[in-house]
Design an enzyme around this catalytic site. Structure first.
Site, short mmCIF file in Angstrom:
data_model
loop_
_atom_site.label_atom_id
_atom_site.label_comp_id
_atom_site.label_asym_id
_atom_site.label_seq_id
_atom_site.Cartn_x
_atom_site.Cartn_y
_atom_site.Cartn_z
N GLU A 128 34.77 -6.85 -15.75
CA GLU A 128 34.14 -5.60 -16.13
C GLU A 128 33.64 -4.90 -14.86
O GLU A 128 33.05 -5.58 -14.02
CB GLU A 128 32.96 -5.82 -17.08
CG GLU A 128 32.44 -4.50 -17.64
CD GLU A 128 31.31 -4.67 -18.67
OE1 GLU A 128 30.84 -5.80 -18.87
OE2 GLU A 128 30.93 -3.66 -19.25
N GLY A 268 23.65 -9.78 -13.75
CA GLY A 268 23.00 -10.95 -14.35
C GLY A 268 24.00 -11.93 -14.94
O GLY A 268 23.97 -13.12 -14.65
N ALA A 269 24.88 -11.41 -15.78
CA ALA A 269 25.85 -12.27 -16.45
C ALA A 269 26.91 -11.41 -17.13
O ALA A 269 26.76 -10.20 -17.22
CB ALA A 269 25.16 -13.14 -17.49
N MET A 270 27.94 -12.09 -17.63
CA MET A 270 29.08 -11.36 -18.20
C MET A 270 29.58 -12.05 -19.46
O MET A 270 29.76 -13.27 -19.48
CB MET A 270 30.18 -11.27 -17.13
CG MET A 270 31.42 -10.56 -17.60
SD MET A 270 31.05 -8.81 -17.98
CE MET A 270 32.25 -8.54 -19.27
N ASN A 272 32.36 -12.42 -21.16
CA ASN A 272 33.77 -12.72 -21.41
C ASN A 272 33.93 -13.55 -22.67
O ASN A 272 33.18 -14.49 -22.91
CB ASN A 272 34.36 -13.50 -20.23
CG ASN A 272 33.94 -12.93 -18.91
OD1 ASN A 272 34.27 -11.80 -18.59
ND2 ASN A 272 33.16 -13.69 -18.16
N HIS A 304 21.60 -12.10 -24.81
CA HIS A 304 22.31 -10.83 -24.62
C HIS A 304 23.82 -11.06 -24.55
O HIS A 304 24.59 -10.43 -25.28
CB HIS A 304 21.80 -10.15 -23.35
CG HIS A 304 22.46 -8.86 -23.03
ND1 HIS A 304 21.93 -7.64 -23.37
CD2 HIS A 304 23.63 -8.59 -22.40
CE1 HIS A 304 22.73 -6.68 -22.97
NE2 HIS A 304 23.79 -7.23 -22.37
N GLU A 305 24.23 -11.97 -23.70
CA GLU A 305 25.67 -12.19 -23.53
C GLU A 305 26.27 -12.78 -24.80
O GLU A 305 27.36 -12.42 -25.21
CB GLU A 305 25.95 -13.10 -22.33
CG GLU A 305 25.35 -12.64 -21.01
CD GLU A 305 25.60 -11.20 -20.64
OE1 GLU A 305 26.62 -10.62 -21.07
OE2 GLU A 305 24.74 -10.60 -19.94
N HIS A 308 26.81 -10.11 -27.41
CA HIS A 308 27.98 -9.26 -27.14
C HIS A 308 29.22 -9.74 -27.90
O HIS A 308 30.15 -8.96 -28.08
CB HIS A 308 28.30 -9.27 -25.65
CG HIS A 308 27.65 -8.18 -24.85
ND1 HIS A 308 27.62 -6.87 -25.26
CD2 HIS A 308 27.05 -8.20 -23.63
CE1 HIS A 308 27.00 -6.14 -24.33
NE2 HIS A 308 26.64 -6.92 -23.33
N GLU A 327 26.11 -1.82 -24.75
CA GLU A 327 24.95 -2.26 -23.95
C GLU A 327 23.62 -1.90 -24.59
O GLU A 327 22.73 -2.74 -24.71
CB GLU A 327 25.05 -1.74 -22.52
CG GLU A 327 26.24 -2.30 -21.73
CD GLU A 327 26.31 -3.83 -21.67
OE1 GLU A 327 25.31 -4.49 -22.04
OE2 GLU A 327 27.35 -4.37 -21.27
#
Ligand code: PHE
Ligand code: ZN
Length: 873
Positions: A128, A268-270, A272, A304-305, A308, A327
Site C-alpha cells: 500500500e 505502524g502496520a499493514m 495485508n 485496527h489492522e 480492516h 481508514e
C-alpha cells in the site's frame, strides 16, 4: 538539482480499468540481492484499447501472451513499450488471454521500504498504496481485484519460513538446499493487500475459535528470542476477533491469520489479507521494555489492522480518493474497541487530544485537505490525520445522529451489499440512506470540505419567562484551493445543568442530554424552564460530539463555575483545558506574570476529586501542548509558550504536593499487568512524575533519581528519565548514561532513549544524537525518534528564532529523503505551521524550506515542501 512537484491525480478523471483479472499466479525465486518474479495474469479485455500495467524499478526479462488456451508466445519489441512508469501492450488480444512476465528486482537495494525489501536479513513486502508495481508489472489500483496463487522458492537456510496471503498449499524440499511453499488466497483482493515474508523467525502460536465454531491458526512471527514479547499482541488479536463478532457480527474468513514484525517499516502496520505486517514497535512488549502507552498502542493497532479484514479488505476502496472509506471507518472501529477494553471517557479524551494536536493543525495550515479530497499529488502523503482521525469523527457523528441500532443496520447492509467490491463513500452512505430513509447529502459535505468549523455559542437568560436562549453560528475558515465554505450539519450533544451536579428539564421534556443539530450557518435553541427556575448553565458539545472548535464568550469565573457544574467527563476536562489555554496565552504574552490561583486551585480540585479514577485525574493534570496553542493565537511564540507551560506546571505541582508525595510513596501495582486498571494507576503516577520534572523545584532531581533507580517497569523508568531531562545538575546525565548502557542492545528501547532527549533537549543535543553511532538513516523508527521527536514535540527548540533548530536537522531530512521518500516527506510536515510563527522563526523556516527544495527532494517530499511553502513562497 530541483525536483518537480508530482503531477496531480484527479477524482474526476476516474475511469474503470478496461480489463478484468480472473486470476493471478506469482512465482518468486527469492534472493536478497536478486529476486526473480514470474507473473501470469489471466485477463478478459472489455474493449479494444491498449493495456497499461504499472511497473517501477523492474528489470523485464521475458514477456509473452497465450491466447485461447494455447502456448505462450513471446512478444516482439514492437508489441509493447516498457518505461520507468510501466508497460503498455499496444494491441492486446480481443478475447481472454494470459499475460506472462518475468522481472528481476533487488530487495537489498530497496531502501524506500515499498515493494519487496530486506529488513534484518528477512524479506518482506509493503504494497500500500503503490508498492506492488515495484514487484511486478500489474494494474496497481485498488479497483482491480483478483484471486492470487503464490509460489515461493528459495534457500532454506536463509528463508526457512515462507509466508504469503491466504492459506498454505503444498510445500517441500528442492535440490541444493532449497525449498518451496505455495499459498492460495481464495478472496479476491487488490494488489495493495498482497504480502510475502521470508526468513527465520520465532513464532508465537495460538488458536481462535470463531462464532460459528471454526478454528483459526494464529501466528506472530518475530526476531529470534522475542516470542514471549509478542504475548500482548496475541492477546489483543484474540480480543479484537471476538469484539468484531460481538459488535459488528463479523467473523474471520480464513483458517490462518499471521502477523510478522519487522524492524524497518514506514508506518505502524499493514492489513495485508491474512498476513498483517507490523512495525516491530507495535508487536513487542513486556513490562521491562515497554510503557503502558506502548501496550495501549499495540492493542489498538492490532485491532485496527484486524478490523480492516472487513472494512478495507473484503470491501475495499474504488480509488485512493476513497481512502477514508477504509481508514476513517477502521479508526472509528478501533477507537470503540479501545473504549470497550478500557475507560470510554478517557479513551474519548485521548482521541480528541490526538485529533486536535494533529488534525486541527493540518486543517489550519497549507496542507489542509478534505477527508475525501478530489485531487492529490503523491499518494503516500494522503495517509494523514484528516483522512484517519477526522474520517473517524465523521463516522462517529453519523452514528450519533442515526442512533446505534440504525448504524448497525446500515453497516450490516454495507457488508451485505458490497462484499467483494471496491466502492466509494457514496456507496457507503447509500446504505445508510436506505436504512434511515433520510437524505444524507448535506452530511456528506463534511467529506468534501476542508477546514475545522468554528461554532460560536452565546446565551441570554430571560428571568421573566425562565427561558435560556442559545444562539449558534458556524463558519469554516478558508483553506488552500477552497476559499468558499458552506455550513455543515453539526450534531451538538447538550444538557441543561442545574449547578448541583445534575440536569434540569426544559421545554417540558425529560432532563436527559439531547442532540441539537446545527444545520445552517446560524441556529437558535430556546430552553424554557419551569417558572421561577434559577439561571441554568448549558453543557454543549458533550463527548466532543462534532469535530469543531466551540467558542463561548465566558469569563474565567463563569468557566470555572461551568466546570464545577458539568456532568460530562469530556466537557469537564475540556472546560479546564480552555481555561488553561487562556491562562497560557496570558502568561506567554506578558499580560499576566503569575498563574491565577483560582484557576490552579480549580485544576487541583478537579484532580483531587478524580483520584478514584486515576487515568482521568492524570488527564486533568495535562496542559495543552505548545503546538495546540499555535491555533489559539497568532503569531505564535513557541519559546514563550513553553515557558508559560512550565510556569503553570510549577504552580500546579506546588498545590498538589501532598497528593504527589502520597501517590508516589505508595508502592506501584504489582505484579505488573498491562490492562486498564493498573495502567490507570500508573498514568497518575507518571503524570505526577512529569509535574515534578516540569516544576524542577530544588530537590526534584534527587527525588526523581531515586524514583528512576527503583522504577519497577519501563513506564516509570521512562517517565522519570524524561522528567529528569528538565532538571539541572548531574542527575540527568547520570540517568541517561545508565539507561543507554542498560538498553544498548534493544533497538526499541534505544528509540525511547533517543526520543526522550530529542523531544526535550536543545539543537546541540539533536546534533549529538544524529552523530551517535546508533543513529541509522535506514531505520524509520530511529529517524523518527530523533528528527520527528525534535521537530514535532520540541517546538520551542525546533522553531528557535535564530533558525538553529532547523539547521540542526536540515541535512538529515535531506539524507533521509534520498534513502526513503515516504519518510522524508513525513518529516517535512513539521514545517506546515511556519506561517503561524512569530516573524523571525517564520522567516528562518521559510528559508530552510527553500534550501531543501533547491538541494533536490523526492517527489513525495516536494509535494509537501511545495504546498507548505505555498504559491507565494
Ligand atoms: N493501511 C495501513 C493502516 O491502516 C497504513 C499504511 C499505509 C501502512 C501505507 C503502510 C503503508 O493502517
Ligand atoms: Zn488502516
Amino acid at each position: 538539482m530541483r525536483t518537480e512537484t508530482p503531477v496531480a491525480v484527479k477524482l474526476q478523471d476516474y475511469a474503470p480499468y478496461p480489463f478484468t483479472l480472473n486470476g493471478v499466479e506469482l512465482h518468486f525465486d527469492l534472493g536478497a540481492e536478486t529476486t526473480i518474479v514470474k507473473a501470469s495474469l489471466s485477463v478478459t479485455p472489455h474493449g479494444t484499447g491498449p493495456m497499461h500495467l504499472d511497473g517501477e524499478a523492474l528489470k523485464l526479462r521475458y514477456i509473452a501472451v497465450a491466447e485461447g488456451g494455447g502456448a505462450a508466445k513471446p512478444l516482439d519489441l514492437a508489441d509493447f513499450t516498457a518505461d520507468a512508469r510501466g508497460l503498455t501492450l499496444h494491441t492486446p488480444p480481443q478475447g481472454p488471454f494470459v499475460l506472462e512476465t518475468e522481472v528481476e528486482i533487488s530487495p537489498e537495494s530497496n531502501t524506500a521500504l515499498s515493494g519487496l525489501y530486506l529488513s534484518g536479513g528477512r524479506l518482506c513486502t509493503q504494497c500500500e498504496a503503490e508498492g506492488f508495481r515495484r514487484i511486478t508489472y500489474y494494474p496497481d489500483r485498488p479497483d482491480v481485484m483478483s484471486s492470487f496463487r503464490v509460489r515461493m522458492v528459495g534457500p532454506k537456510d536463509a528463508f526457512p519460513i515462507l509466508l504469503s496471503n491466504g492459506t498454505p498449499g503444498t510445500s517441500g524440499e528442492l535440490p541444493g538446499g532449497r525449498h518451496f511453499a505455495e499459498w492460495i488466497d481464495p478472496h479476491k483482493k487488490p494488489a495493495y493487500l498482497f504480502a510475502l515474508c521470508a526468513g527465520d523467525y520465532d513464532v508465537l502460536r495460538d488458536t481462535f475459535t470463531t462464532m460459528s465454531g471454526k478454528t483459526v491458526d494464529l501466528g506472530i512471527h518475530v526476531d529470534k528470542g522475542d516470542a514471549p514479547r509478542a504475548a500482548w499482541a496475541m492477546d489483543s488479536l484474540k480480543r479484537s476477533m471476538r469484539w468484531d463478532e460481538e459488535t459488528y457480527g463479523r467473523e474471520y474468513d480464513l483458517g490462518v491469520f499471521n502477523i510478522v514484525a519487522v524492524r524497518d517499516f514506514n508506518f505502524g502496520a499493514m492489513e495485508n489479507k491474512g498476513l498483517n505486517i507490523f512495525n516491530s514497535a507495535y508487536v513487542l512488549a513486556d513490562e521491562a521494555t515497554a510503557t503502558d502507552a506502548d501496550f495501549e498502542a499495540i492493542e489498538s493497532i492490532v485491532a485496527h489492522e484486524y478490523f480492516h479484514n472487513w472494512t478495507g479488505n473484503r470491501i475495499t476502496c474504488r480509488d485512493w480518493f476513497q481512502l477514508c472509506l477504509k481508514e476513517g471507518l477502521t479508526v472509528f472501529r478501533d477507537q470503540n474497541f479501545s473504549a470497550d477494553m478500557r475507560s470510554r471517557p478517557v479513551q474519548r479524551i485521548k482521541d480528541v487530544i490526538r485529533l486536535r494536536a494533529r488534525q486541527f493543525g493540518e486543517d489550519a495550515g497549507p496542507l489542509a485537505h478534505a477527508v475525501r479530497p478530489d485531487t492529490y499529488g503523491a499518494i503516500d502523503n494522503l495517509y494523514t490525520a484528516t483522512v484517519y482521525e477526522k474520517g473517524a469523527e465523521l463516522i462517529g457523528m453519523l452514528r450519533r445522529m442515526i442512533g446505534p441500532e440504525t448504524y448497525r443496520k446500515g453497516m450490516d447492509l454495507y457488508f451485505e451489499r458490497h462484499d467483494g467490491q471496491a466502492v466509494t463513500i457514496e456507496d457507503f452512505y447509500a446504505c445508510f440512506e436506505t436504512v434511515t430513509g433520510r437524505d444524507l447529502s448535506a452530511f456528506r459535505r463534511w467529506y468534501a470540505q476542508a477546514g475545522t468549523p468554528e461554532v460560536r455559542v452565546a446565551e441570554t437568560w430571560d428571568a421573566a419567562t425562565a427561558t435560556l436562549t442559545v444562539t449558534f453560528a458556524q463558519a469554516t475558515p478558508p483553506t488552500p484551493g477552497q476559499t468558499v465554505k458552506h455550513p455543515v450539519p453539526i450534531p451538538l450533544l447538550c444538557a441543561v445543568l442545574d449547578g448541583k451536579g445534575g440536569h434540569a428539564a426544559a421545554n417540558g421534556a425529560s432532563a436527559e442530554p439531547f442532540l441539537h443539530g446545527l444545520d445552517g450557518a446560524t441556529g437558535t435553541l430556546a430552553l424554557r424552564l419551569p417558572p421561577g427556575s434559577p439561571r441554568p448553565m448549558l453543557s454543549v458539545g458533550r463527548d466532543f460530539s462534532a469535530p469543531v472548535r466551540l467558542t463561548r464568550a465566558l469569563s474565567r469565573d463563569e468557566r470555572i463555575a461551568l466546570v464545577k457544574a458539568e456532568t460530562d467527563a469530556f466537557n469537564t476536562w475540556d472546560g479546564l483545558q480552555t481555561l488553561i489555554k487562556e491562562e497560557l496565552l496570558a502568561l506567554s504574552d506578558g499580560s499576566q506574570t503569575n498563574p491565577n490561583l483560582d484557576l490552579v486551585e480549580a485544576i487541583a480540585n478537579a484532580v483531587r476529586g478524580a483520584m478514584h479514577d486515576p487515568a482521568f485525574a492524570a488527564l486533568l493534570t495535562r496542559l495543552p501542548e505548545v503546538g495546540e496553542l499555535f491555533l489559539e493565537r497568532q503569531p505564535a511564540d513557541p519559546v514563550a509558550l513553553a515557558a508559560a507551560r512550565q510556569k503553570l506546571q510549577g504552580s500546579l505541582c506546588a498545590l498538589l504536593a501532598g497528593e504527589i508525595a502520597a501517590t508516589l510513596s505508595a508502592p506501584a501495582p504489582a505484579p505488573y499487568h498491562p490492562g486498564a486498571e493498573q495502567a490507570s494507576v500508573r498514568a497518575l503516577r507518571t503524570a505526577f512524575i512529569g509535574l515534578l520534572g516540569a516544576a524542577a523545584t530544588p530537590g526534584a532531581a534527587e527525588t526523581l533519581s531515586g524514583l528512576y533507580e527503583k522504577a519497577p517497569n519501563m513506564t516509570e523508568s521512562l517517565a522519570t528519565l524524561r522528567a529528569l531531562t528538565f532538571t539541572p545538575g548531574e542527575a540527568k546525565a547520570k540517568a541517561l548514561a545508565h539507561f543507554e548502557a542498560l538498553w544498548t542492545d534493544n533497538p526499541l528501547v534505544m528509540d525511547k532513549w533517543f526520543s526522550v532527549q530529542a523531544s526535550t533537549g536543545t539543537a546541540e543535543d539533536v546534533k549529538r544524537l544524529i552523530a551517535h553511532p546508533a543513529f541509522d538513516l535506514k531505520n524509520p523508527n530511529r529517524v523518527r525518534a530523533v528528527i520527528a521527536a525534535f521537530a514535532m514535540q520540541n517546538l520551542a527548540a525546533f522553531h528557535a528564532p535564530d533558525g538553529s533548530g532547523y539547521r540542526a536537522v536540515e541535512a538529515t531530512i535531506l539524507a533521509a529523503d534520498k534513502v526513503n521518500p515516504a519518510l522524508g516527506a513525513r518529516l517535512l510536515t513539521a514545517f506546515e505551521q511556519w506561517r503561524l510563527l512569530e516573524p523571525r522563526a517564520g522567516a528562518e523556516a521559510q528559508a530552510c524550506l527553500k534550501r531543501l527544495i533547491e538541494a533536490g527532494l523526492s517527489e513525495n517530499a516536494m509535494d509537501i515542501a511545495g504546498r507548505a511553502l505555498g504559491k507565494d513562497g
